[in-house]
Design a protein around this motif. Structure first.
Motif, short mmCIF file in Angstrom:
data_model
loop_
_atom_site.label_atom_id
_atom_site.label_comp_id
_atom_site.label_asym_id
_atom_site.label_seq_id
_atom_site.Cartn_x
_atom_site.Cartn_y
_atom_site.Cartn_z
N MET A 296 -5.33 -9.17 3.36
CA MET A 296 -4.23 -8.24 3.04
C MET A 296 -3.17 -8.23 4.12
N ARG A 297 -3.57 -8.46 5.36
CA ARG A 297 -2.62 -8.36 6.47
C ARG A 297 -1.97 -9.68 6.84
N LEU B 44 -1.55 -1.74 -5.63
CA LEU B 44 -2.34 -2.01 -6.83
C LEU B 44 -2.44 -0.77 -7.72
N HIS B 45 -2.33 0.39 -7.10
CA HIS B 45 -2.59 1.65 -7.81
C HIS B 45 -1.34 2.12 -8.56
N GLY C 120 -1.29 7.57 0.38
CA GLY C 120 -1.68 7.70 1.78
C GLY C 120 -0.54 7.45 2.76
N LEU C 121 -0.88 6.74 3.83
CA LEU C 121 0.11 6.50 4.89
C LEU C 121 1.31 5.75 4.34
N GLY C 122 1.06 4.76 3.46
CA GLY C 122 2.15 3.95 2.91
C GLY C 122 3.13 4.81 2.14
N GLY D 244 0.83 -1.20 0.00
CA GLY D 244 0.00 0.00 0.00
C GLY D 244 0.86 1.25 0.00
N THR E 135 1.65 -5.97 -7.50
CA THR E 135 1.07 -7.25 -7.11
C THR E 135 -0.02 -7.07 -6.05
N ASP E 136 -1.07 -7.88 -6.13
CA ASP E 136 -2.11 -7.92 -5.11
C ASP E 136 -1.57 -8.66 -3.88
N VAL E 137 -1.51 -7.96 -2.75
CA VAL E 137 -0.92 -8.57 -1.55
C VAL E 137 -1.93 -9.43 -0.79
N ASN F 163 4.94 -1.56 -2.98
CA ASN F 163 3.87 -2.43 -3.48
C ASN F 163 2.53 -1.68 -3.39
N GLY G 65 -4.57 -1.35 2.37
CA GLY G 65 -5.85 -1.42 3.07
C GLY G 65 -6.92 -0.75 2.28
N LEU G 66 -8.12 -0.88 2.77
CA LEU G 66 -9.22 -0.17 2.15
C LEU G 66 -10.23 0.17 3.23
#
Ligand SMILES: NC(=O)c1ccc[n+]([C@@H]2O[C@H](COP(=O)([O-])OP(=O)(O)OC[C@H]3O[C@@H](n4cnc5c(N)ncnc54)[C@H](O)[C@@H]3O)[C@@H](O)[C@H]2O)c1
Length: 117
Positions: free
Chosen positions: A114-115, A44-45, A23-25, A19, A64-66, A42, A94-95
């Motif tokens: 995801m986690r 998706l966006h 944002g935070l990532g 992520g 990659t989708d984690v 990493n 996250g979402l």
């Protein structure tokens, strides 16, 4: 033996930030890079690619989708391939799930995935 005072604190360290494109990532990625770490971003966006471009050779984007075991493995493999090792992992993917009765269960399953992969 301690590092010289002018050497970045995280020089030689490799970080993976899920992520990390927004944002935070993204803030974590910038901070790690500013302290000298090499960072696999990493997300998706596509913002992950833009951020990696800004940071130059010390960063690499990975889309990659984690949320799958295979995805988690591919992300680590990509970091090792690019930078030789992984020292730090920061899990920010996250979402925001608006909890309604119909969507709550699948949303929570996705976040747990995801986690934990
Ligand atoms: N922002 C806050 O105030 C806050 C507060 C508490 C908790 N959190 C949690 O922290 C996390 C990050 O928050 P944020 O505000 O930076 O969110 P954000 O939406 O800005 O960033 C999350 C990033 O994760 C990426 N992502 C989502 N699913 C992914 C997947 N399967 N694989 C790879 N990347 C994926 C998204 O593309 C997005 O860029 C979220 O889980 C959020 O719930 C945020």
């Amino acid at each position: 033996m301690s590092a010289p005072a002018d050497e970045p604190q995280l020089a030689g360290q490799v970080a993976v930030v899920t992520g990390g494109g927004r944002g935070l990532g993204a803030a974590v990625v910038r901070s790690l890079a500013a302290h000298g770490a090499q960072v696999l971003i990493n997300d998706l966006h596509p913002d992950a690619e833009q951020l990696a471009g800004e940071l130059g050779a010390s960063a690499l984007a990975d889309r990659t989708d984690v949320a799958t075991f295979a995805g988690g493995r591919r992300i680590v493999e990509a970091a090792v391939r690019a930078f030789g090792r992984v020292d730090i992992a920061v899990l920010c993917a996250g979402l925001c799930v608006i909890v309604r009765r119909r969507t709550a269960q699948s949303g929570i399953r996705t976040i747990v995935a995801m986690r934990t992969r």
